[in-house]
Write an enzyme that holds these catalytic residues in place. Structure first.
Site, PDB file in Angstrom:
ATOM      1  N   SER A   1      -3.029 -10.682 -17.559  1.00  0.00           N
ATOM      2  CA  SER A   1      -3.334 -11.741 -18.522  1.00  0.00           C
ATOM      3  C   SER A   1      -4.096 -12.835 -17.790  1.00  0.00           C
ATOM      4  O   SER A   1      -4.054 -12.928 -16.557  1.00  0.00           O
ATOM      5  CB  SER A   1      -2.052 -12.310 -19.137  1.00  0.00           C
ATOM      6  OG  SER A   1      -1.313 -13.025 -18.164  1.00  0.00           O
TER       7      SER A   1
ATOM      8  N   ARG B   1      -2.245  -4.149 -12.865  1.00  0.00           N
ATOM      9  CA  ARG B   1      -3.414  -3.456 -13.405  1.00  0.00           C
ATOM     10  C   ARG B   1      -3.064  -2.041 -13.861  1.00  0.00           C
ATOM     11  O   ARG B   1      -3.535  -1.582 -14.905  1.00  0.00           O
ATOM     12  CB  ARG B   1      -4.531  -3.429 -12.372  1.00  0.00           C
ATOM     13  CG  ARG B   1      -5.206  -4.784 -12.210  1.00  0.00           C
ATOM     14  CD  ARG B   1      -6.393  -4.717 -11.282  1.00  0.00           C
ATOM     15  NE  ARG B   1      -6.035  -4.464  -9.896  1.00  0.00           N
ATOM     16  CZ  ARG B   1      -5.584  -5.388  -9.051  1.00  0.00           C
ATOM     17  NH1 ARG B   1      -5.428  -6.632  -9.466  1.00  0.00           N
ATOM     18  NH2 ARG B   1      -5.288  -5.087  -7.811  1.00  0.00           N
TER      19      ARG B   1
ATOM     20  N   ASP C   1       1.770  -6.216  -6.180  1.00  0.00           N
ATOM     21  CA  ASP C   1       2.053  -6.803  -7.485  1.00  0.00           C
ATOM     22  C   ASP C   1       0.811  -6.748  -8.373  1.00  0.00           C
ATOM     23  O   ASP C   1       0.884  -6.388  -9.550  1.00  0.00           O
ATOM     24  CB  ASP C   1       2.521  -8.252  -7.298  1.00  0.00           C
ATOM     25  CG  ASP C   1       2.688  -8.968  -8.619  1.00  0.00           C
ATOM     26  OD1 ASP C   1       3.413  -8.445  -9.483  1.00  0.00           O
ATOM     27  OD2 ASP C   1       2.101 -10.053  -8.774  1.00  0.00           O
ATOM     28  N   GLY C   2      -0.337  -7.090  -7.795  1.00  0.00           N
ATOM     29  CA  GLY C   2      -1.590  -7.023  -8.552  1.00  0.00           C
ATOM     30  C   GLY C   2      -1.956  -5.603  -8.940  1.00  0.00           C
ATOM     31  O   GLY C   2      -2.423  -5.346 -10.055  1.00  0.00           O
TER      32      GLY C   2
ATOM     33  N   ASP D   1       2.017  -9.469  -2.759  1.00  0.00           N
ATOM     34  CA  ASP D   1       1.012  -9.952  -3.696  1.00  0.00           C
ATOM     35  C   ASP D   1      -0.001  -8.858  -4.008  1.00  0.00           C
ATOM     36  O   ASP D   1      -0.413  -8.679  -5.160  1.00  0.00           O
ATOM     37  CB  ASP D   1       0.318 -11.190  -3.118  1.00  0.00           C
ATOM     38  CG  ASP D   1      -0.678 -11.792  -4.087  1.00  0.00           C
ATOM     39  OD1 ASP D   1      -0.323 -11.981  -5.271  1.00  0.00           O
ATOM     40  OD2 ASP D   1      -1.815 -12.072  -3.664  1.00  0.00           O
TER      41      ASP D   1
ATOM     42  N   ASP E   1      -1.426 -16.360 -10.227  1.00  0.00           N
ATOM     43  CA  ASP E   1      -1.573 -15.664  -8.953  1.00  0.00           C
ATOM     44  C   ASP E   1      -2.488 -16.441  -8.013  1.00  0.00           C
ATOM     45  O   ASP E   1      -2.193 -16.596  -6.831  1.00  0.00           O
ATOM     46  CB  ASP E   1      -2.122 -14.258  -9.193  1.00  0.00           C
ATOM     47  CG  ASP E   1      -2.189 -13.448  -7.918  1.00  0.00           C
ATOM     48  OD1 ASP E   1      -1.128 -13.208  -7.310  1.00  0.00           O
ATOM     49  OD2 ASP E   1      -3.308 -13.065  -7.521  1.00  0.00           O
TER      50      ASP E   1
ATOM     51  N   ASP F   1      -1.353 -18.174  -4.480  1.00  0.00           N
ATOM     52  CA  ASP F   1      -2.072 -17.809  -3.250  1.00  0.00           C
ATOM     53  C   ASP F   1      -2.556 -19.057  -2.523  1.00  0.00           C
ATOM     54  O   ASP F   1      -2.431 -19.177  -1.304  1.00  0.00           O
ATOM     55  CB  ASP F   1      -3.260 -16.901  -3.554  1.00  0.00           C
ATOM     56  CG  ASP F   1      -2.862 -15.509  -3.962  1.00  0.00           C
ATOM     57  OD1 ASP F   1      -1.682 -15.148  -3.759  1.00  0.00           O
ATOM     58  OD2 ASP F   1      -3.727 -14.775  -4.487  1.00  0.00           O
TER      59      ASP F   1
END
Length: 81
Positions: free
Chosen positions: A33, A27, A22-23, A19, A40, A44
Protein backbone atom coordinates in the site's frame (compact mmCIF):
# COMPACT_ATOMS: atom_id res chain seq x y z
CA UNK A 1 34.24 -2.98 23.84
CA UNK A 2 34.31 -5.50 21.00
CA UNK A 3 31.43 -7.61 22.28
CA UNK A 4 29.04 -4.64 22.30
CA UNK A 5 30.19 -3.59 18.84
CA UNK A 6 29.56 -7.05 17.46
CA UNK A 7 26.10 -7.19 19.04
CA UNK A 8 25.21 -3.77 17.66
CA UNK A 9 26.46 -4.69 14.18
CA UNK A 10 24.56 -7.97 14.24
CA UNK A 11 21.38 -6.21 15.37
CA UNK A 12 21.66 -3.60 12.63
CA UNK A 13 22.30 -6.27 9.97
CA UNK A 14 19.35 -8.29 11.29
CA UNK A 15 17.18 -5.19 11.01
CA UNK A 16 18.33 -4.68 7.42
CA UNK A 17 17.62 -8.32 6.50
CA UNK A 18 14.21 -8.26 8.20
CA UNK A 19 13.28 -5.12 6.26
CA UNK A 20 14.37 -6.77 3.02
CA UNK A 21 12.35 -9.94 3.59
CA UNK A 22 9.37 -7.97 4.89
CA UNK A 23 9.24 -6.06 1.60
CA UNK A 24 9.59 -9.25 -0.42
CA UNK A 25 6.75 -10.91 1.50
CA UNK A 26 4.51 -7.85 1.11
CA UNK A 27 5.01 -7.92 -2.67
CA UNK A 28 4.59 -11.69 -2.91
CA UNK A 29 1.29 -11.72 -1.01
CA UNK A 30 0.08 -8.47 -2.61
CA UNK A 31 0.01 -6.62 0.71
CA UNK A 32 1.55 -3.39 -0.63
CA UNK A 33 0.00 0.00 0.00
CA UNK A 34 1.13 3.59 -0.37
CA UNK A 35 0.93 4.03 3.41
CA UNK A 36 3.07 0.92 3.93
CA UNK A 37 5.64 2.21 1.46
CA UNK A 38 5.74 5.56 3.22
CA UNK A 39 6.01 3.95 6.65
CA UNK A 40 8.82 1.68 5.43
CA UNK A 41 10.72 4.68 4.09
CA UNK A 42 10.28 6.63 7.33
CA UNK A 43 11.44 3.74 9.52
CA UNK A 44 14.46 3.19 7.25
CA UNK A 45 15.39 6.86 7.60
CA UNK A 46 14.96 6.78 11.37
CA UNK A 47 17.13 3.69 11.79
CA UNK A 48 19.86 5.18 9.58
CA UNK A 49 19.79 8.49 11.43
CA UNK A 50 19.86 6.64 14.75
CA UNK A 51 22.96 4.75 13.65
CA UNK A 52 24.61 7.96 12.47
CA UNK A 53 23.89 9.70 15.77
CA UNK A 54 25.41 6.81 17.70
CA UNK A 55 28.47 6.78 15.45
CA UNK A 56 28.78 10.53 15.82
CA UNK A 57 28.67 10.18 19.59
CA UNK A 58 31.36 7.53 19.43
CA UNK A 59 33.70 9.06 16.85
CA UNK A 60 32.68 12.72 16.62
CA UNK A 61 33.99 13.81 20.01
CA UNK A 62 36.98 16.11 20.28
CA UNK A 63 39.13 13.51 22.06
CA UNK A 64 39.22 11.37 18.90
CA UNK A 65 42.16 11.87 16.51
CA UNK A 66 40.05 12.61 13.42
CA UNK A 67 36.97 14.13 15.07
CA UNK A 68 36.59 16.88 12.44
CA UNK A 69 36.52 14.39 9.60
CA UNK A 70 34.01 12.10 11.30
CA UNK A 71 31.84 15.01 12.40
CA UNK A 72 31.60 16.27 8.82
CA UNK A 73 31.15 12.78 7.37
CA UNK A 74 28.23 11.88 9.66
CA UNK A 75 26.61 15.28 9.12
CA UNK A 76 26.80 14.92 5.33
CA UNK A 77 25.44 11.38 5.50
CA UNK A 78 22.54 12.52 7.69
CA UNK A 79 21.72 15.34 5.27
CA UNK A 80 21.88 13.02 2.26
CA UNK A 81 19.63 10.51 3.97
Amino acid sequence: NRSSQRKATATYLYSFAADLFDGMAARKYDQCSSFGGLLDMVTDRCSTLGLLFILYGEYGSTDHDHFGFYRLLFLILAILD
